[in-house]
Write an enzyme that holds these catalytic residues in place. Sequence first.
Site, PDB file in Angstrom:
ATOM      1  N   GLY A  28      10.129  -2.356   2.609  1.00  0.00           N
ATOM      2  CA  GLY A  28      10.247  -3.418   1.858  1.00  0.00           C
ATOM      3  C   GLY A  28      11.501  -3.916   1.446  1.00  0.00           C
ATOM      4  O   GLY A  28      12.438  -3.141   1.193  1.00  0.00           O
ATOM      5  N   VAL A  40      28.809  -3.104   4.518  1.00  0.00           N
ATOM      6  CA  VAL A  40      28.790  -2.028   5.821  1.00  0.00           C
ATOM      7  C   VAL A  40      29.589  -2.804   6.650  1.00  0.00           C
ATOM      8  O   VAL A  40      30.597  -2.228   7.316  1.00  0.00           O
ATOM      9  CB  VAL A  40      27.318  -1.763   6.267  1.00  0.00           C
ATOM     10  CG1 VAL A  40      27.317  -1.059   7.429  1.00  0.00           C
ATOM     11  CG2 VAL A  40      26.658  -0.872   5.337  1.00  0.00           C
ATOM     12  N   ARG A  89       7.598  -3.300   8.359  1.00  0.00           N
ATOM     13  CA  ARG A  89       7.017  -2.052   8.388  1.00  0.00           C
ATOM     14  C   ARG A  89       6.380  -1.622   9.674  1.00  0.00           C
ATOM     15  O   ARG A  89       5.315  -2.266  10.060  1.00  0.00           O
ATOM     16  CB  ARG A  89       5.895  -1.742   7.179  1.00  0.00           C
ATOM     17  CG  ARG A  89       6.518  -2.071   5.865  1.00  0.00           C
ATOM     18  CD  ARG A  89       5.480  -1.648   4.748  1.00  0.00           C
ATOM     19  NE  ARG A  89       5.759  -2.055   3.553  1.00  0.00           N
ATOM     20  CZ  ARG A  89       6.847  -1.462   2.571  1.00  0.00           C
ATOM     21  NH1 ARG A  89       7.298  -0.474   2.935  1.00  0.00           N
ATOM     22  NH2 ARG A  89       7.003  -2.224   1.256  1.00  0.00           N
ATOM     23  N   SER A  90       7.212  -0.921  10.655  1.00  0.00           N
ATOM     24  CA  SER A  90       7.052  -0.734  11.897  1.00  0.00           C
ATOM     25  C   SER A  90       5.762   0.524  12.221  1.00  0.00           C
ATOM     26  O   SER A  90       6.181   1.511  11.689  1.00  0.00           O
ATOM     27  CB  SER A  90       7.920  -0.671  12.777  1.00  0.00           C
ATOM     28  OG  SER A  90       8.022  -0.260  14.166  1.00  0.00           O
ATOM     29  N   GLY A 119      13.925   2.470   1.901  1.00  0.00           N
ATOM     30  CA  GLY A 119      13.415   3.334   1.144  1.00  0.00           C
ATOM     31  C   GLY A 119      13.090   4.756   1.615  1.00  0.00           C
ATOM     32  O   GLY A 119      13.720   5.070   2.878  1.00  0.00           O
ATOM     33  N   ASP A 120      12.201   5.425   1.471  1.00  0.00           N
ATOM     34  CA  ASP A 120      12.001   6.876   1.957  1.00  0.00           C
ATOM     35  C   ASP A 120      11.313   6.748   3.146  1.00  0.00           C
ATOM     36  O   ASP A 120      11.527   7.824   4.151  1.00  0.00           O
ATOM     37  CB  ASP A 120      11.005   7.653   0.798  1.00  0.00           C
ATOM     38  CG  ASP A 120       9.783   7.058   0.512  1.00  0.00           C
ATOM     39  OD1 ASP A 120       9.519   5.883   0.692  1.00  0.00           O
ATOM     40  OD2 ASP A 120       8.419   7.692  -0.036  1.00  0.00           O
ATOM     41  N   GLY A 121      10.530   5.731   3.456  1.00  0.00           N
ATOM     42  CA  GLY A 121       9.782   5.716   4.740  1.00  0.00           C
ATOM     43  C   GLY A 121      11.063   5.464   5.906  1.00  0.00           C
ATOM     44  O   GLY A 121      11.140   5.916   6.949  1.00  0.00           O
ATOM     45  N   SER A 122      12.042   4.460   5.258  1.00  0.00           N
ATOM     46  CA  SER A 122      13.073   4.249   6.214  1.00  0.00           C
ATOM     47  C   SER A 122      13.873   5.524   6.572  1.00  0.00           C
ATOM     48  O   SER A 122      14.578   5.855   7.762  1.00  0.00           O
ATOM     49  CB  SER A 122      13.960   3.052   5.682  1.00  0.00           C
ATOM     50  OG  SER A 122      13.177   2.104   5.309  1.00  0.00           O
ATOM     51  N   THR A 142      15.537   0.161  -2.180  1.00  0.00           N
ATOM     52  CA  THR A 142      14.165  -0.077  -2.532  1.00  0.00           C
ATOM     53  C   THR A 142      14.118  -0.293  -4.105  1.00  0.00           C
ATOM     54  O   THR A 142      14.628   0.140  -4.974  1.00  0.00           O
ATOM     55  CB  THR A 142      12.955   0.972  -2.417  1.00  0.00           C
ATOM     56  OG1 THR A 142      11.917   0.953  -2.957  1.00  0.00           O
ATOM     57  CG2 THR A 142      13.628   2.633  -2.602  1.00  0.00           C
ATOM     58  N   ASP A 144      11.805   0.589  -6.068  1.00  0.00           N
ATOM     59  CA  ASP A 144      11.180   1.421  -6.821  1.00  0.00           C
ATOM     60  C   ASP A 144      11.776   2.497  -7.542  1.00  0.00           C
ATOM     61  O   ASP A 144      11.464   3.483  -8.307  1.00  0.00           O
ATOM     62  CB  ASP A 144      10.071   2.126  -5.877  1.00  0.00           C
ATOM     63  CG  ASP A 144       8.996   1.257  -4.956  1.00  0.00           C
ATOM     64  OD1 ASP A 144       8.789   0.455  -5.788  1.00  0.00           O
ATOM     65  OD2 ASP A 144       8.287   1.563  -4.391  1.00  0.00           O
ATOM     66  N   ASP A 146      12.636   5.387  -6.176  1.00  0.00           N
ATOM     67  CA  ASP A 146      11.963   6.774  -6.100  1.00  0.00           C
ATOM     68  C   ASP A 146      12.564   7.585  -4.828  1.00  0.00           C
ATOM     69  O   ASP A 146      11.885   8.397  -4.391  1.00  0.00           O
ATOM     70  CB  ASP A 146      10.420   6.568  -5.740  1.00  0.00           C
ATOM     71  CG  ASP A 146      10.506   5.584  -4.401  1.00  0.00           C
ATOM     72  OD1 ASP A 146      11.281   5.001  -4.092  1.00  0.00           O
ATOM     73  OD2 ASP A 146       9.207   5.514  -4.047  1.00  0.00           O
ATOM     74  N   ARG A 188       3.593   1.784  -5.811  1.00  0.00           N
ATOM     75  CA  ARG A 188       2.344   2.184  -5.607  1.00  0.00           C
ATOM     76  C   ARG A 188       2.312   3.717  -5.682  1.00  0.00           C
ATOM     77  O   ARG A 188       1.281   4.242  -6.260  1.00  0.00           O
ATOM     78  CB  ARG A 188       2.183   2.122  -4.095  1.00  0.00           C
ATOM     79  CG  ARG A 188       1.280   1.350  -3.434  1.00  0.00           C
ATOM     80  CD  ARG A 188       1.046   1.318  -2.139  1.00  0.00           C
ATOM     81  NE  ARG A 188       1.866   1.085  -1.232  1.00  0.00           N
ATOM     82  CZ  ARG A 188       2.056   0.006  -0.167  1.00  0.00           C
ATOM     83  NH1 ARG A 188       1.208  -1.022  -0.537  1.00  0.00           N
ATOM     84  NH2 ARG A 188       3.024  -0.195   0.532  1.00  0.00           N
ATOM     85  N   HIS A 267       5.089  -9.436  -5.751  1.00  0.00           N
ATOM     86  CA  HIS A 267       6.179  -9.774  -4.822  1.00  0.00           C
ATOM     87  C   HIS A 267       7.399 -10.437  -5.606  1.00  0.00           C
ATOM     88  O   HIS A 267       8.491 -10.514  -5.127  1.00  0.00           O
ATOM     89  CB  HIS A 267       6.049 -10.118  -3.438  1.00  0.00           C
ATOM     90  CG  HIS A 267       5.280  -9.284  -2.327  1.00  0.00           C
ATOM     91  ND1 HIS A 267       3.874  -8.900  -2.823  1.00  0.00           N
ATOM     92  CD2 HIS A 267       5.700  -8.402  -1.651  1.00  0.00           C
ATOM     93  CE1 HIS A 267       3.505  -8.082  -1.795  1.00  0.00           C
ATOM     94  NE2 HIS A 267       4.648  -7.649  -1.187  1.00  0.00           N
TER      95      HIS A 267
HETATM   96  O1  F6P Z   1       8.402   0.135  -1.790  1.00  0.00           O
HETATM   97  C1  F6P Z   1       8.560  -1.255  -2.480  1.00  0.00           C
HETATM   98  C2  F6P Z   1       7.325  -2.028  -2.859  1.00  0.00           C
HETATM   99  O2  F6P Z   1       7.773  -2.947  -3.324  1.00  0.00           O
HETATM  100  C3  F6P Z   1       6.278  -1.033  -3.825  1.00  0.00           C
HETATM  101  O3  F6P Z   1       6.654  -1.098  -4.923  1.00  0.00           O
HETATM  102  C4  F6P Z   1       5.001  -1.560  -3.288  1.00  0.00           C
HETATM  103  O4  F6P Z   1       4.076  -0.858  -3.643  1.00  0.00           O
HETATM  104  C5  F6P Z   1       5.236  -2.062  -1.836  1.00  0.00           C
HETATM  105  O5  F6P Z   1       6.528  -2.107  -1.717  1.00  0.00           O
HETATM  106  C6  F6P Z   1       4.576  -3.179  -1.413  1.00  0.00           C
HETATM  107  O6  F6P Z   1       4.494  -3.360  -0.039  1.00  0.00           O
HETATM  108  P1  F6P Z   1       4.324  -4.661   0.990  1.00  0.00           P
HETATM  109  O7  F6P Z   1       5.318  -5.592   0.787  1.00  0.00           O
HETATM  110  O8  F6P Z   1       4.431  -4.219   2.459  1.00  0.00           O
HETATM  111  O9  F6P Z   1       2.902  -5.059   0.408  1.00  0.00           O
END
Ligand code: F6P
Length: 337
Positions: A28, A40, A89-90, A119-122, A142, A144, A146, A188, A267
């Site tokens: 995200g 960078v 989000r690949s 974020g954590d997925g990345s 991110t 979040d 988190d 989430r 968003h």
């Molecule tokens: O991780 C960031 C975030 O905005 C979360 O807060 C939210 O749950 C999620 O991404 C939404 O993702 P997408 O933009 O893929 O719907």
Amino acid sequence: MEKEMRKTYAPWTEGKTIRTVGVLTSGGDAPGMNAAIRAVVRSGLHQGYQMLGVRRGFHGLWRGDIITLTARSVSEKLQRGGTFLMTARSKTFGTPEGVQKAFEMCRVFGIDALVVIGGDGSMRGANELAQLGMPVVCVPGTIDNDIGCSEYTIGYDTAMNTAMDAIDKLRDTASSHERCSCIEVMGRHAGYIALNVGMSCGAEVILVPEIEMDFDRHVIRRLLECRNQDKHHYIVVVAEGVGDTLDISKRIESTTGIESRVTILGHLQRGGSPTIRDRMMASYMGAEAVKCIAKGEFGRVIALQNGSIVDVDIVEALGMKKTISEDQIMTAYDIAL
Ligand code: F6P
């Protein structure tokens, strides 16, 4: 000595000098990502590296969607929301074939080290590349907040300010009508935005995914107590991960008799010009990522710890957790009534 052992160079550099550094944003988007890319790129150019931008995150990496970046490529980006390199989000990247393909693409384009902002997925994606021998450094981006190893993630402050402005406005109309306003904020899996925005807006009720609340006691009775003490508005901040906010609103209305409305900020919280905090954190963290590369320290995550910018081993970082305590929620409850 420990750090010495982490010095792994991309196989195609044959342990020699890093010449080319790639940068990508993944997952995200978050306000401040552009500021991080800028830091960078400009720091990398000062180190004498050739800088490449990978567009569309890891998805773009395995497809070879890669462009040259100069100091001018990042002009006028500092104050802009979103990410000019774009993100994705690949799904393909998550597979072993996808990771291998992305690794191969680094070789094809001669990327000797890669900075991953996300974020954590990345971070997990970056670690998979690191396991194949790719030198990576991650920058936490991110809304979040988190990431376990870091007290701060780029985008969090802007997102909270956006939500706070919206809730202040909703409060005006809620007060005029003596209504309940249920506001869903993003998160989430994490309730940091809900907790801190809720506290800063004087929300009567805050619901986060980390803490299970007794609905009768902490929502229904709470709102009725607020009414009985002559409050004219009832602000309920719900983190996305808690569940169906519309359903929560309906339950409140039918049980308390207080008219309720729902607003899902969604968003909206991900866009907009980054605040000074996000611009500063992005600039310091982006520059630190390049310092790591220059020192030959890879497999690192840039983090804010005890107010200082540090770098943490990526595997350790992935194992680190932070959470919200019930005490934090209760403090917000106590001062809202
Ligand atoms: O991780 C960031 C975030 O905005 C979360 O807060 C939210 O749950 C999620 O991404 C939404 O993702 P997408 O933009 O893929 O719907």
